[in-house]
Design an enzyme around this catalytic site. Structure first.
Site, short mmCIF file in Angstrom:
data_model
loop_
_atom_site.label_atom_id
_atom_site.label_comp_id
_atom_site.label_asym_id
_atom_site.label_seq_id
_atom_site.Cartn_x
_atom_site.Cartn_y
_atom_site.Cartn_z
N TYR A 60 -34.74 -58.05 -12.47
CA TYR A 60 -34.02 -57.82 -11.21
C TYR A 60 -34.72 -58.52 -10.04
O TYR A 60 -34.10 -59.24 -9.26
CB TYR A 60 -33.91 -56.32 -10.95
CG TYR A 60 -33.23 -55.98 -9.62
CD1 TYR A 60 -31.86 -56.11 -9.50
CD2 TYR A 60 -33.97 -55.55 -8.53
CE1 TYR A 60 -31.23 -55.83 -8.29
CE2 TYR A 60 -33.35 -55.26 -7.32
CZ TYR A 60 -31.98 -55.40 -7.21
OH TYR A 60 -31.37 -55.12 -6.01
N LYS A 89 -33.37 -61.54 -7.51
CA LYS A 89 -33.28 -61.40 -6.05
C LYS A 89 -34.14 -62.44 -5.34
O LYS A 89 -33.82 -62.88 -4.24
CB LYS A 89 -33.67 -59.97 -5.62
CG LYS A 89 -32.65 -58.94 -6.06
CD LYS A 89 -31.28 -59.25 -5.49
CE LYS A 89 -30.19 -58.37 -6.02
NZ LYS A 89 -28.85 -58.69 -5.52
N1 LIG Z 1 -28.84 -49.91 -3.48
C1 LIG Z 1 -30.01 -50.45 -3.18
O1 LIG Z 1 -31.04 -49.78 -3.03
C2 LIG Z 1 -30.11 -51.95 -2.98
C3 LIG Z 1 -31.24 -52.48 -2.34
C4 LIG Z 1 -31.33 -53.86 -2.17
C5 LIG Z 1 -30.30 -54.68 -2.63
N2 LIG Z 1 -29.22 -54.13 -3.25
C6 LIG Z 1 -28.16 -55.04 -3.73
O2 LIG Z 1 -26.95 -54.74 -3.05
C7 LIG Z 1 -25.83 -55.04 -3.88
C8 LIG Z 1 -24.93 -53.83 -3.97
O3 LIG Z 1 -25.69 -52.75 -4.47
P1 LIG Z 1 -25.13 -51.25 -4.44
O4 LIG Z 1 -26.29 -50.36 -4.61
O5 LIG Z 1 -24.21 -51.07 -3.29
O6 LIG Z 1 -24.30 -51.23 -5.82
P2 LIG Z 1 -23.18 -50.21 -6.34
O7 LIG Z 1 -23.12 -48.99 -5.50
O8 LIG Z 1 -23.43 -50.06 -7.81
O9 LIG Z 1 -21.84 -51.04 -6.11
C9 LIG Z 1 -21.65 -52.26 -6.75
C10 LIG Z 1 -20.21 -52.69 -6.61
O10 LIG Z 1 -20.03 -53.85 -7.44
C11 LIG Z 1 -18.99 -53.61 -8.37
N3 LIG Z 1 -19.26 -54.28 -9.65
C12 LIG Z 1 -20.28 -54.01 -10.51
N4 LIG Z 1 -20.17 -54.81 -11.58
C13 LIG Z 1 -19.09 -55.59 -11.39
C14 LIG Z 1 -18.47 -56.61 -12.15
N5 LIG Z 1 -18.94 -56.99 -13.35
N6 LIG Z 1 -17.37 -57.22 -11.65
C15 LIG Z 1 -16.87 -56.86 -10.45
N7 LIG Z 1 -17.40 -55.89 -9.69
C16 LIG Z 1 -18.50 -55.26 -10.16
C17 LIG Z 1 -18.99 -52.11 -8.55
O11 LIG Z 1 -17.77 -51.66 -9.06
P3 LIG Z 1 -17.78 -50.63 -10.35
O12 LIG Z 1 -18.79 -49.57 -10.05
O13 LIG Z 1 -16.39 -50.19 -10.42
O14 LIG Z 1 -18.19 -51.50 -11.52
C18 LIG Z 1 -19.24 -51.65 -7.12
O15 LIG Z 1 -18.06 -51.68 -6.37
C19 LIG Z 1 -26.43 -55.48 -5.22
O16 LIG Z 1 -26.49 -56.89 -5.27
C20 LIG Z 1 -27.83 -54.89 -5.20
O17 LIG Z 1 -28.72 -55.61 -6.01
C21 LIG Z 1 -29.09 -52.80 -3.43
#
Ligand SMILES: NC(=O)c1ccc[n+]([C@@H]2O[C@H](COP(=O)([O-])OP(=O)(O)OC[C@H]3O[C@@H](n4cnc5c(N)ncnc54)[C@H](OP(=O)(O)O)[C@@H]3O)[C@@H](O)[C@H]2O)c1
Length: 271
Positions: free
Chosen positions: A162, A166
């Site tokens: 991961y 990133k």
């Molecule tokens: N949360 C954190 O702490 C954090 C910190 C730094 C960076 N980030 C980054 O921010 C981004 C979003 O993270 P998040 O925590 O908001 O994630 P999340 O809550 O899991 O949401 C991810 C979204 O992407 C969709 N998705 C997942 N797989 C997919 C696929 N194969 N095709 C199309 N859509 C898909 C999901 O839909 P479904 O659930 O319906 O599949 C959901 O709508 C990511 O790139 C993550 O690495 C997150």
């Protein structure tokens, strides 16, 4: 930049967000719509996409279109591009948000899982950026916002794949920004610390105890900083003062001190 001049630039145009149904993607879609942008929402859950489309249309009176696709499938980014071309949506912002994070000892990981992460976190946004760049360059002003993480400068043991994905997003964004300097396309990269979005994140947070709460942010806080930063043309956006400090520290600390410390702090991710 004054709100009115931003409004003038973005009205009538479309912002495309990947992974738009939940978490930070959903919050960024809401933030963009609240600023008057029309929205193209891409994700893999038809029901959630429909619901969000209805909400955004009703709350912000913007045009909102949805495209349901599993972005990890071969050719999926191309299909998204073809959909935009067929409908001639004038797109001015590409928000590459979709991604997943899995933790655990690398040697015990399934290689399928590692490849999936690399595909969703890297291949998808590279292909989307490649396809959409020429379209964006035709606009008087356009934006690309890529989702990295605070881990871009703090490579985490037990999240090696991961963290690697990133870091790739971060380095690519910095490089592309320079390439596109003579053009009207602004590239930004956002590097959030922990954001409370899904159950996986919650269990990681609990494993860390109280200290992780210092860094923790909510998706709507992050989204506001992200979209404001993108519209101001900021290169690196790190939401939260404490996160920004750690991000900076990560880039300054000697590797010989930083890596053993991170290994100790993140040993809880082993399992
Ligand atoms: N949360 C954190 O702490 C954090 C910190 C730094 C960076 N980030 C980054 O921010 C981004 C979003 O993270 P998040 O925590 O908001 O994630 P999340 O809550 O899991 O949401 C991810 C979204 O992407 C969709 N998705 C997942 N797989 C997919 C696929 N194969 N095709 C199309 N859509 C898909 C999901 O839909 P479904 O659930 O319906 O599949 C959901 O709508 C990511 O790139 C993550 O690495 C997150």
């Amino acid at each position: 930049m004054k709100r009115q001049s931003i409004q003038k630039k973005i009205n009538g145009n479309y912002a495309l967000v990947t992974g738009a149904c939940k978490g930070i993607g959903r919050a960024m879609a809401c933030e963009c719509a609240s600023k008057g942008m029309n929205m193209l929402l891409v994700s893999d859950d038809q029901v959630a996409l429909n619901r969000l489309m209805q909400d955004l249309c009703q709350w912000y009176r913007v045009d909102c279109r949805i495209f349901c696709i599993d972005l990890a499938k071969e050719q999926a980014p191309l299909k998204v591009f073809e959909w935009v071309m067929e409908n001639a949506f004038p797109i001015t912002a590409l928000i590459n948000n979709v991604g997943i994070g899995k933790s655990g000892t690398f040697s015990e990981m399934e290689i399928k899982e590692a490849n999936y992460m690399i595909t969703l976190n890297n291949r998808v946004f590279i292909e989307l950026t490649f396809y959409f760049l020429k379209l964006l360059q035709q606009q008087p002003k356009a934006y690309i916002l890529n989702m990295s993480s605070i881990e871009a400068t703090l490579p985490l043991p037990y999240k090696a794949v991961y963290t690697g994905t990133k870091n790739f997003v971060y380095a690519f964004s910095l490089a592309l920004r320079e390439e596109l300097k003579p053009t009207k396309v602004s590239v930004s990269v956002i590097c959030p610390g922990p954001v409370l979005t899904n159950a996986d994140g919650l269990s990681r947070m609990n494993a860390h105890g109280k200290r992780s709460k210092l860094l923790l942010m909510m998706p709507d806080q992050v989204a506001k900083i992200a979209i404001d930063g993108m519209l101001k043309g900021k290169l690196v956006i790190v939401p939260g003062y404490i996160n920004a400090f750690f991000f900076w520290l990560g880039s300054k600390l000697p590797r010989s001190i930083k890596m053993p410390l991170l290994e100790k702090l993140f040993r809880v991710y082993k399992t």
